[in-house]
Design a protein around this motif. Structure first.
Motif, PDB file in Angstrom:
ATOM      1  N   THR A 116      50.267  39.545  26.986  1.00 22.82           N
ATOM      2  CA  THR A 116      50.861  38.205  27.052  1.00 22.82           C
ATOM      3  C   THR A 116      52.281  38.159  26.500  1.00 22.82           C
ATOM      4  OG1 THR A 116      49.781  37.710  24.938  1.00 22.82           O
ATOM      5  CG2 THR A 116      48.638  37.055  26.955  1.00 22.82           C
ATOM      6  N   GLN A 141      39.524  33.501  31.269  1.00 23.76           N
ATOM      7  CA  GLN A 141      40.307  32.277  31.131  1.00 23.76           C
ATOM      8  C   GLN A 141      41.770  32.518  31.471  1.00 23.76           C
ATOM      9  OE1 GLN A 141      39.954  30.566  27.260  1.00 23.76           O
ATOM     10  NE2 GLN A 141      41.092  28.697  27.767  1.00 23.76           N
ATOM     11  N   LEU A 142      42.306  33.664  31.040  1.00 23.53           N
ATOM     12  CA  LEU A 142      43.680  34.013  31.399  1.00 23.53           C
ATOM     13  C   LEU A 142      43.848  34.145  32.901  1.00 23.53           C
ATOM     14  CD1 LEU A 142      44.596  36.636  28.648  1.00 23.53           C
ATOM     15  CD2 LEU A 142      45.573  34.365  28.923  1.00 23.53           C
ATOM     16  N   ARG A 165      42.030  32.676  35.224  1.00 21.39           N
ATOM     17  CA  ARG A 165      41.960  31.339  35.821  1.00 21.39           C
ATOM     18  C   ARG A 165      43.270  30.568  35.630  1.00 21.39           C
ATOM     19  NH1 ARG A 165      36.658  31.283  33.591  1.00 21.39           N
ATOM     20  NH2 ARG A 165      37.410  30.011  31.829  1.00 21.39           N
ATOM     21  N   GLU A 166      43.868  30.713  34.442  1.00 20.10           N
ATOM     22  CA  GLU A 166      45.132  30.017  34.213  1.00 20.10           C
ATOM     23  C   GLU A 166      46.225  30.513  35.150  1.00 20.10           C
ATOM     24  OE1 GLU A 166      46.069  30.500  30.150  1.00 20.10           O
ATOM     25  OE2 GLU A 166      44.544  29.092  29.413  1.00 20.10           O
ATOM     26  N   ARG A 167      46.249  31.811  35.377  1.00 26.16           N
ATOM     27  CA  ARG A 167      47.254  32.345  36.319  1.00 26.16           C
ATOM     28  C   ARG A 167      47.026  31.811  37.718  1.00 26.16           C
ATOM     29  NH1 ARG A 167      48.220  38.739  34.811  1.00 26.16           N
ATOM     30  NH2 ARG A 167      49.072  38.404  32.714  1.00 26.16           N
ATOM     31  N   GLU A 201      45.532  29.026  38.536  1.00 21.44           N
ATOM     32  CA  GLU A 201      45.874  27.597  38.566  1.00 21.44           C
ATOM     33  C   GLU A 201      47.377  27.380  38.622  1.00 21.44           C
ATOM     34  OE1 GLU A 201      44.038  25.895  35.187  1.00 21.44           O
ATOM     35  OE2 GLU A 201      41.987  25.985  35.990  1.00 21.44           O
ATOM     36  N   GLU A 202      48.132  28.243  37.922  1.00 21.95           N
ATOM     37  CA  GLU A 202      49.593  28.112  37.984  1.00 21.95           C
ATOM     38  C   GLU A 202      50.109  28.358  39.388  1.00 21.95           C
ATOM     39  OE1 GLU A 202      51.217  30.714  35.135  1.00 21.95           O
ATOM     40  OE2 GLU A 202      50.631  29.509  33.400  1.00 21.95           O
ATOM     41  N   GLN A 219      49.241  25.341  41.492  1.00 23.29           N
ATOM     42  CA  GLN A 219      50.064  24.194  41.129  1.00 23.29           C
ATOM     43  C   GLN A 219      51.469  24.321  41.695  1.00 23.29           C
ATOM     44  OE1 GLN A 219      48.861  21.577  39.632  1.00 23.29           O
ATOM     45  NE2 GLN A 219      50.789  20.470  39.685  1.00 23.29           N
TER      46      GLN A 219
END
Length: 726
Positions: free
Chosen positions: A348, A415-416, A418-420, A422-423, A426
């Protein structure tokens, strides 16, 4: 000029120095100085080595190194050969012969040769073999590599180095040069046969690593080991069979313990880590040997060292990935020592792509073992011997805690991810929203133009699309608040007018950009304002019809006002543009000059386009009339000044206009050909043929003569030879 002068001076100097070498055979000091000067010239000028080879100087220096009786001359000659060959590939290929390798082998194996002469010989071998497969083959076939391996064993006899001693320092320099030369012989390009020959030195290298942990020894030995076994499975297995991986592990453990005290120990530990990685990269199963020494925990501790850069951290993480790829013990050690949080932190925080890939590789390996742990804890069979049951119970107790940590880390990894995702989604949604917002703004601007001009909706439209009008009026209010005065509102309407689109594109983009920004800022305010007001207030303020100023303006105001006239013309065209549904039908009744946007136009085809258009706007009518008026005045001035145009069609038009207008056309005054002109004509035909223009320009004929006159005169003279000049 300066470069050419320097080149000539360089060639002169090399020729003189070569002559000095030839005629100073009895003076070794002069020869040494000449060789040093040749070396300095070749270092300063890249073309000097090529010229020195062309004049035969390279071969002469090679023979001088072999035939000279003086050791200082041999050393200087070998050093010059190595420097020239290192700088130029053609010189390297010229010197890369079996004869020279045999001479160098003799220098190395001769007991009478001093240390400096052996160093110069090793230097020449290093230059000839570097990036040269032919040199690698010759060094093996001539037996030179065997002599080098022998020097590797015998040059340094003691494990305790005292570099302050001059003789010991010279011996160490020779030994390090031999290590570098052996590294070049086996790699770059990789040579499997030379690797097989050099692997016999592994036991001796292990002895040096065990008995002398100093940077002067560890760096060259680790480089030699890493390049010798790189990408060669057989050599890797042999190195592990002689205990090389155990020795490297022990050295790494000791250096890691000393890294907290000295910075050099941490740097050396990274060097040893790279060598360990080269041993297990192609054989991950050998990572079991590393688990005996808890190498994973040592590498994690070393990774936290503050003095390491991103490249060194990448080497450590890559080694961790190869250790945990196919060894469960190392994976358990990674769980125990909180290695997964470190990998996630590196992934990260770091911006290095290679380091991120290595950390992802480690996390992928640990994800696999975590899944295996979950299955083994749920489905482990206890129908075995008592000893195995005890081991299982012990493992369960120790692994339950690690499994909980692994499960949490797996959850964080997912979770990381999924966040990527979602970004990314978006970002795509934002792009679609921006495009849809631009389309809505364009459609709303059309309704705004219609409302501002005075095109009121009918009663049926009010009943059917009341919500649409509410949005358009709200947007109108937002635009009115965004524009600070009426002048900005007028410029916005003018810039959005499609009639002037081709002339005001830059102004339109700026005004629309302001409108868009003001709309985005005040859209929320406009919507809340519409919600708070009651129906009566909205009917009084929002649904108030615009005053029909435009319709009555023609009756009330005089036509002489230029601003009113221009606004009326623009309003009419905008109403006709928005009223018609069929765009192709509308284009038929539009001015060709206004709609010809994007075409390649110039002064000629644009004038034709305007003259051929039956539906000209007022502005283009004025342009066409001015152009016709200018052409007629120009035509009259040309006739009055007696100027003739070059175009035949225009010439006929001018002649017809001059005759019809009553002008008198004058004839040219007849001038007879003189004898000199006739002589000029005949001599010109002899030289140039029937090229009458060339003849006219080449000889001094009378003023007013033309090429046609010369042609007619020549034909008359040839038909009546009595009149021709001799």
């Amino acid at each position: 000029m300066d470069s050419e002068k320097q080149t000539e001076e360089m060639k002169t100097d090399l020729n003189l120095l070569l002559e000095c070498l030839k005629y100073q055979m009895d003076n070794p000091f002069s020869q040494k100085e000449a060789l040093v000067t040749i070396h300095s010239i070749c270092q300063q000028n890249s073309n000097a080595g090529v010229y020195f080879r062309e004049i035969g100087g390279l071969m002469f220096v090679k023979n001088l190194a072999k035939a000279s009786e003086h050791s200082m001359v041999k050393e200087a000659a070998l050093y010059t050969l190595g420097a020239v060959a290192e700088q130029n590939v053609y010189c390297q290929q010229t010197l890369c012969t079996s004869e020279l390798f045999e001479d160098l082998t003799w220098f190395l194996s001769n007991d009478d040769s001093n240390t400096n002469l052996k160093r110069m010989s090793v230097y020449v071998i290093l230059v000839l073999v570097s990036n040269n497969r032919t040199g690698q083959t010759l060094v093996r076939e001539t037996g030179c590599i065997t002599v080098l391996t022998q020097l590797f064993r015998t040059v340094l006899s003691k494990y305790e180095l005292d570099l302050s001693d001059k003789n010991a320092f010279q011996s160490y320099q020779l030994w390090s040069s031999v290590c570098s030369t052996l590294c070049v012989c086996v790699n770059n390009p990789q040579n499997d046969k030379n690797q097989m020959l050099c692997c016999s030195l592994f036991p001796h290298a292990n002895d040096w690593l065990i008995n002398c942990i100093k940077p002067e020894i560890i760096r060259p030995v680790c480089s030699f080991i890493g390049l010798t076994l790189a990408n060669n499975t057989y050599v890797q297995k042999y190195f592990i069979s002689v205990g090389g991986l155990d020795v490297l592990s022990q050295v790494l453990v000791q250096l890691e313990s000393d890294s907290h005290k000295t910075l050099s120990s941490a740097k050396l530990a990274v060097v040893v880590t790279k060598t360990v990685d080269a041993c297990i990269a192609d054989n991950p199963t050998f990572g079991v040997i590393l688990s005996k020494y808890q190498i994973v925990s040592k590498l994690l501790t070393l990774l936290l060292h503050e003095s390491l850069d991103s490249g060194e951290k990448f080497s450590i993480i890559l080694t961790l990935g190869h250790c945990t790829e196919d060894c469960e013990e190392n994976q358990y050690d990674l769980f125990k020592n909180n290695g997964l949080p470190l990998m996630i932190q590196a992934l990260t925080e770091s911006q290095n792509e290679e380091l991120n890939k290595a950390a992802t590789f480690v996390l992928h390996n640990c994800k696999k073992i975590a899944e295996k742990l979950s299955l083994s804890l749920g489905e482990y069979s206890f129908d075995e011997n008592e000893e195995q049951l005890k081991d299982v119970n012990m493992k369960e107790k120790t692994l339950e805690e690690y499994w909980k940590k692994a499960k949490e880390i797996l959850h964080r990894i997912e979770q990381l991810e999924r966040e990527r995702n979602e970004e990314k989604i978006q970002r795509e949604k934002d792009k679609d929203d921006v495009s849809s917002m631009n389309i809505n703004i364009q459609t709303t601007l059309k309704h705004l133009h219609a409302d501002s001009i005075g095109r009121g909706p009918t009663a049926e439209d009010k009943d059917k699309s009341q919500s649409r009008k509410l949005q358009s009026y709200q947007f109108r209010g937002v635009l009115s608040t965004a524009c600070t005065n009426d002048h900005q509102m007028k410029t916005l309407l003018k810039s959005a007018n499609p009639v002037n689109a081709c002339y005001r594109e830059s102004g339109q983009s700026k005004t629309l950009g302001k409108a868009h920004s003001s709309y985005n800022q005040n859209l929320h305010e406009g919507t809340t304002f519409g919600k708070k007001n009651s129906v009566s207030q909205s009917s009084d303020h929002v649904f108030k019809h615009p005053i029909p100023v435009v319709k009555n303006r023609q009756q009330q105001l005089p036509v002489t006002d230029p601003f009113t006239l221009c606004s009326d013309i623009i309003n009419k065209e905008v109403i006709s543009f928005l009223a018609t549904d069929n765009h192709s039908k509308m284009l038929k009744y539009r001015c060709s000059g206004c709609i010809a946007v994007g075409k390649s136009l110039n002064s000629r085809n644009f004038s034709k386009l305007l003259h051929s258009c039956p539906y000209q706007c007022d502005r283009h009518k004025v342009i066409v009339e001015a152009e016709d008026r200018y052409k007629s005045e120009l035509r009259k001035s040309l006739i009055c000044n007696k100027k003739i145009l070059l175009t035949p069609r225009r010439r006929r038009q001018l002649s017809s206009e001059s005759t019809t207008s009553g002008g008198i056309k004058k004839r040219r005054i007849r001038k007879n050909f003189t004898k000199e002109e006739v002589n000029y004509l005949f001599s010109g035909v002899k030289k140039m043929g029937n090229h009458w223009n060339l003849i006219l320009w080449s000889f001094p004929f009378q003023q007013g003569r033309k090429a046609v006159d010369l042609a007619h005169k020549y034909h008359k003279l040839t038909k009546h030879p009595k009149c021709a000049a001799p």
